[in-house]
Design an enzyme around this catalytic site. Structure first.
Site, PDB file in Angstrom:
ATOM      1  CB  CYS A  74      -0.989  -0.005   1.157  1.00  0.00           C
ATOM      2  SG  CYS A  74      -0.279  -0.231   2.791  1.00  0.00           S
ATOM      3  CG  ASP A 279      -7.896   3.001   1.037  1.00  0.00           C
ATOM      4  OD1 ASP A 279      -7.001   2.165   0.833  1.00  0.00           O
ATOM      5  OD2 ASP A 279      -8.518   3.084   2.109  1.00  0.00           O
ATOM      6  CG  HIS A 281      -5.671  -0.597   1.807  1.00  0.00           C
ATOM      7  ND1 HIS A 281      -5.416   0.734   2.040  1.00  0.00           N
ATOM      8  CD2 HIS A 281      -4.712  -1.293   2.462  1.00  0.00           C
ATOM      9  CE1 HIS A 281      -4.349   0.845   2.813  1.00  0.00           C
ATOM     10  NE2 HIS A 281      -3.905  -0.366   3.077  1.00  0.00           N
TER      11      HIS A 281
END
Length: 394
Positions: A74, A279, A281
């Site tokens: 990430c 993000d 993820h």
């Protein structure tokens, strides 16, 4: 969808809140918006940022390594996003907007190709992971903001198309002279301004005169300035919050990489007391360029409302980014930072100085074998771990 793809953000995509109806200004990478009147413009701006997420089924890293970065990549993806924003500003401009299905410019395709998940792309997950080994991070290990900044600095040297200078300002200090030496290496800073013989020349010709079309950039290599910081112990010191917000208001802003412990995000702005972020993820299949060199690009743009989190939830270990295409833009950035430093109410996150303080180790010293009695200070200089940052507090 397999188990590796079911990350927490994938599960909640259908539950994302729409952008808030608020009279408070919305700031996205140096641009101010009115949430009540310009919601479409806000979402267009956010969607136009490059969104790099976990991927699966790409060629093994190192030939025999991982074929997915789910669970560990990430911060590497956030590093790609902040550098991708710099490339967009460099080649397309901050006002450029992406639209689904439209034929893309050649420069845009070249930017995407620099991040495609394969070993020979400038800033691929393969390159970042393998270069990270030199920073003490085995492939598959989680990075902190400082480590990914150092890796991007090394990789940028090989990017002869963008010709960026990526500078990582350590010890919470930005040194103006040091940056100008890097961005204008053909100038002799040991002589008074205007007296350096052959100033602006390198090997008998203007550096980059053939490669760069715009005259004002010929004498300045575009700067990506990354400043790793630790703004507290386990939680962010609230004295830095106003200063952090101000960073998103600067026209040179590239945003912030950071997040929560072991969960990295790319922060691109704020509204009220909430940070706006992209993000990484979400696990998506790796993308292969088409035969006509076009890149299927819909998965590289976040087409749902951006994520938000309260600023006090931010992990104190971050890296702030800025892009200065020209020397004038850098001088303007310096002026704005000094104004912020003079403001009451906020605590400066870093120091801006004209020349290197006597107590700091020169970067040039890394090429020598000096005998320092202050072994702790030298050790900290070589250590890429984010936990070793100097702690900033009141």
């Amino acid at each position: 969808m397999d188990a590796a793809t079911l990350t927490y953000d994938t599960l909640r995509f259908g539950e994302l809140e729409d952008f808030p109806e608020t009279s408070e200004p919305v700031w996205i990478l140096g641009k101010e918006y009115n949430a009540l009147k310009e919601k479409d413009e806000i979402l267009s701006d956010v969607t136009s940022r490059l969104w790099f997420t976990y991927r699966k089924n790409f060629p093994p890293i190192g030939g025999t390594g991982p074929t997915s970065d789910t669970g560990w990549g990430c911060m590497l993806r956030c590093g790609q996003m902040i550098l991708g924003e710099a490339l967009v500003c460099k080649h397309l401009g901050r006002e450029w907007r992406w639209a689904k299905g439209q034929k893309q410019r050649e420069e845009y395709i070249s930017i995407l190709n620099a991040f495609i998940d394969k070993k020979d792309s400038y800033y691929s997950i393969h390159q970042i992971a393998q270069m990270g080994v030199g920073e003490g991070k085995p492939i598959g290990q989680w990075y902190g903001p400082n480590t990914v900044a150092q890796v991007l600095k090394k990789l940028a040297v090989f990017d002869t198309w963008s010709r960026l200078v990526v500078h990582v300002a350590m010890d919470n200090t930005v040194i103006i002279e040091e940056i100008k030496r890097l961005c204008m290496p053909w100038l002799d800073f040991s002589e008074p301004c205007g007296e350096a013989e052959g100033a602006g020349e390198l090997n008998g010709c203007l550096e980059g005169a053939c490669a760069l079309a715009e005259e004002e950039t010929v004498l300045w290599k575009p700067l990506v300035l990354l400043i790793p910081l630790r703004l507290g112990l386990s939680d962010i010191n609230e004295a830095y919050i106003d200063t952090l917000k101000q960073c998103f208001m600067l026209p040179q802003s590239l945003g912030v990489i950071g997040g929560k412990p072991n969960s990295a995000h790319y922060f691109i702005g704020y509204v009220g007391e909430e940070l706006i972020y992209l993000d990484p993820h979400t696990t998506q299949p790796a993308v292969e360029p088409c035969e006509d060199s076009q890149v299927p690009d819909e998965t590289y743009h976040c087409q749902h409302p951006p994520c938000r989190m309260h600023i006090c939830e931010l992990d104190p270990s971050i890296a702030v980014g800025f892009f200065c295409r020209t020397e004038d833009e850098f001088d303007d950035w310096c002026m704005r930072i000094r104004r912020l430093t003079c403001k009451k109410g906020g605590l400066p996150m870093f120091e801006l100085v004209d020349s290197q303080p006597a107590h700091m180790v020169s970067v040039d010293a890394l090429n020598l074998t000096p005998d320092f009695s202050d072994s702790d200070r030298l050790g900290r200089f070589f250590d890429s771990e984010d936990e070793e940052f100097e702690i900033l507090s009141l």
